[in-house]
Design a protein around this motif. Sequence first.
Motif, PDB file in Angstrom:
ATOM      1  N   SER A 138      12.483   2.414  -1.146  1.00 51.28           N
ATOM      2  CA  SER A 138      11.784   2.845   0.024  1.00 51.28           C
ATOM      3  C   SER A 138      10.674   3.921  -0.169  1.00 51.28           C
ATOM      4  O   SER A 138      10.976   4.808  -1.013  1.00 51.28           O
ATOM      5  CB  SER A 138      12.971   3.615   0.916  1.00 51.28           C
ATOM      6  N   ALA A 139       9.528   3.751   0.431  1.00 53.66           N
ATOM      7  CA  ALA A 139       8.310   4.521   0.290  1.00 53.66           C
ATOM      8  C   ALA A 139       8.772   6.218   0.531  1.00 53.66           C
ATOM      9  O   ALA A 139       7.909   6.935   0.009  1.00 53.66           O
ATOM     10  CB  ALA A 139       7.088   4.216   0.552  1.00 53.66           C
ATOM     11  N   ILE A 140       9.519   6.357   1.196  1.00 52.22           N
ATOM     12  CA  ILE A 140      10.098   7.728   1.699  1.00 52.22           C
ATOM     13  C   ILE A 140      11.410   8.161   0.774  1.00 52.22           C
ATOM     14  O   ILE A 140      11.704   9.443   1.405  1.00 52.22           O
ATOM     15  CB  ILE A 140      10.264   7.672   3.060  1.00 52.22           C
ATOM     16  N   LYS A 154      10.863  -1.127   2.087  1.00 51.64           N
ATOM     17  CA  LYS A 154      11.663  -0.670   3.383  1.00 51.64           C
ATOM     18  C   LYS A 154      13.099  -0.616   3.105  1.00 51.64           C
ATOM     19  O   LYS A 154      13.748  -0.501   4.374  1.00 51.64           O
ATOM     20  CB  LYS A 154      11.218  -1.139   4.668  1.00 51.64           C
ATOM     21  N   GLU A 211      -2.968  -3.190  -5.969  1.00 52.88           N
ATOM     22  CA  GLU A 211      -2.251  -3.883  -4.892  1.00 52.88           C
ATOM     23  C   GLU A 211      -3.170  -5.196  -4.821  1.00 52.88           C
ATOM     24  O   GLU A 211      -4.557  -5.181  -4.700  1.00 52.88           O
ATOM     25  CB  GLU A 211      -2.375  -2.991  -3.634  1.00 52.88           C
ATOM     26  N   SER A 251       0.966  -1.441  -0.008  1.00 47.52           N
ATOM     27  CA  SER A 251       0.078   0.051  -0.131  1.00 47.52           C
ATOM     28  C   SER A 251       0.883   1.255  -0.085  1.00 47.52           C
ATOM     29  O   SER A 251       0.692   2.111  -0.562  1.00 47.52           O
ATOM     30  CB  SER A 251      -0.821   0.039   1.374  1.00 47.52           C
ATOM     31  N   ILE A 258      -3.394   3.131   5.019  1.00 48.86           N
ATOM     32  CA  ILE A 258      -2.068   2.123   5.153  1.00 48.86           C
ATOM     33  C   ILE A 258      -2.143   1.851   6.735  1.00 48.86           C
ATOM     34  O   ILE A 258      -2.310   2.679   7.616  1.00 48.86           O
ATOM     35  CB  ILE A 258      -0.773   2.953   5.120  1.00 48.86           C
TER      36      ILE A 258
HETATM   37  N1  LIG Z   1      10.408   2.611   7.042  1.00 48.35           N
HETATM   38  C1  LIG Z   1       9.824   2.312   6.022  1.00 48.35           C
HETATM   39  N2  LIG Z   1       8.324   1.821   6.282  1.00 48.35           N
HETATM   40  C2  LIG Z   1       7.528   1.437   5.533  1.00 48.35           C
HETATM   41  C3  LIG Z   1       7.745   1.466   4.128  1.00 48.35           C
HETATM   42  N3  LIG Z   1       6.729   1.208   3.665  1.00 48.35           N
HETATM   43  C4  LIG Z   1       5.751   0.686   4.423  1.00 48.35           C
HETATM   44  N4  LIG Z   1       6.332   0.857   5.499  1.00 48.35           N
HETATM   45  C5  LIG Z   1       5.476   0.410   6.926  1.00 48.35           C
HETATM   46  O1  LIG Z   1       5.208  -0.898   6.893  1.00 48.35           O
HETATM   47  C6  LIG Z   1       3.797  -1.230   7.467  1.00 48.35           C
HETATM   48  C7  LIG Z   1       2.935  -1.663   6.495  1.00 48.35           C
HETATM   49  O2  LIG Z   1       2.946  -1.152   5.273  1.00 48.35           O
HETATM   50  P1  LIG Z   1       1.825  -1.164   4.221  1.00 48.35           P
HETATM   51  O3  LIG Z   1       2.048  -0.424   2.901  1.00 48.35           O
HETATM   52  O4  LIG Z   1       0.544  -1.087   4.852  1.00 48.35           O
HETATM   53  O5  LIG Z   1       1.964  -3.062   3.592  1.00 48.35           O
HETATM   54  P2  LIG Z   1       1.048  -3.866   2.778  1.00 48.35           P
HETATM   55  O6  LIG Z   1       0.133  -4.729   3.935  1.00 48.35           O
HETATM   56  O7  LIG Z   1       1.857  -4.732   2.038  1.00 48.35           O
HETATM   57  O8  LIG Z   1       0.101  -2.968   2.048  1.00 48.35           O
HETATM   58  C8  LIG Z   1       3.454   0.351   7.614  1.00 48.35           C
HETATM   59  O9  LIG Z   1       3.449   0.713   9.084  1.00 48.35           O
HETATM   60  C9  LIG Z   1       4.250   1.266   6.983  1.00 48.35           C
HETATM   61  O10 LIG Z   1       4.151   2.714   7.377  1.00 48.35           O
HETATM   62  C10 LIG Z   1       9.143   2.257   4.046  1.00 48.35           C
HETATM   63  O11 LIG Z   1       9.478   2.418   2.563  1.00 48.35           O
HETATM   64  N5  LIG Z   1       9.942   2.599   4.883  1.00 48.35           N
END
Ligand SMILES: Nc1nc2c(ncn2[C@@H]2O[C@H](COP(=O)(O)OP(=O)(O)O)[C@@H](O)[C@H]2O)c(=O)[nH]1
Length: 309
Positions: free
Chosen positions: A217-219, A192, A129, A90, A103
């Motif tokens: 990384s999403a950030i 991540k 997704e 997500s 998220i």
């Molecule tokens: N540090 C960091 N945390 C991330 C990153 N991407 C996702 N997260 C964290 O991982 C958790 C799950 O992310 P989400 O996108 O909901 O995962 P999904 O279940 O695969 O859709 C959340 O707490 C996000 O904030 C990233 O690139 N860096």
Amino acid sequence: MPMSHRTQMQIIKRRISGKEGSERVRELRTILGELPGYKNGPYADLRKWVQAQIEDSRARSRVVHRDSIAVRHEGAAQIALVGAPNAGKSSLLHALSDVQIKIGDYAFTTLRPVPALTRINGVLLQLVEIPGLIAGASQDRGGGRALLGVLRNADAIVFCQDVRAPLEALTDVRAEVAAAGIDRPAILAATKLDEAQPGDLARLRATVPEMTVIGVSAIDDQSLDAFKDALWKLSGLLRVYLRRDGQATGEPIALPPGATVADVAADIHHEVAAACRGGRIWGPSARFEGQLVGRDHVVRDGDAIEIVT
Ligand SMILES: Nc1nc2c(ncn2[C@@H]2O[C@H](COP(=O)(O)OP(=O)(O)O)[C@@H](O)[C@H]2O)c(=O)[nH]1
Ligand SMILES: [Mg+2]
């Protein structure tokens, strides 16, 4: 001493708990085969109960089918993001598109496929997704069959794996996709990356030597740009710019691999396609700038083309 029917009922319920769809029906049939075939009395009641469960499960899986979760294709290609809960799907979708997505920090935040459009190289691609694909999905656990159906219809797949998570998360998901007989072009997003320790990415790469692995990384915008490039390559799409009277005419058009000058003309208008005798090419597929080519000339990603009528 024979088991009480009450106990037997509990054992049956335990055997089918957590099982859905065809897996549940199969288990119920096995149970039916094991029960004595009395026409009356408690065993007959048990048999009736099991039979009703079979009917029930069948009806439920029919409902899943009717309540289709198919995602309408939009954009030039549809790319599915798949991975364990919390892999960061997500977040990637959110970072790459304008669509607002909830998220969560726990499993199964998203229960249905979520589509989003992202613009890459001036062309809109659709990302979808696929939520909550868990072990047993190909046996329809967690509504897995419908989710895998979405995956089957996608043009390509991005497996998402938290770069620091145990490898089983990825192995499980890949096994379900393979068990469903789905074979699409795929890459692995090592997510991540900002939280990775030195060596994490290399370790993940070494475990899947057959796949292109992109750390993201999403950030981190720079990593997202690199990831977009990888998505473009994965889509296999060609981006072709149009020229008229020697002038570029704006946004490129996207075509599938193997597209010819005639396909470019057809993308503009069917009358242009009918009148097209060939084209002038600038770019990767031209031997020299402005080369005159025929209708069957195969174009390459980044070409600029003027249709000759
Ligand atoms: N540090 C960091 N945390 C991330 C990153 N991407 C996702 N997260 C964290 O991982 C958790 C799950 O992310 P989400 O996108 O909901 O995962 P999904 O279940 O695969 O859709 C959340 O707490 C996000 O904030 C990233 O690139 N860096
Ligand atoms: Mg999600």
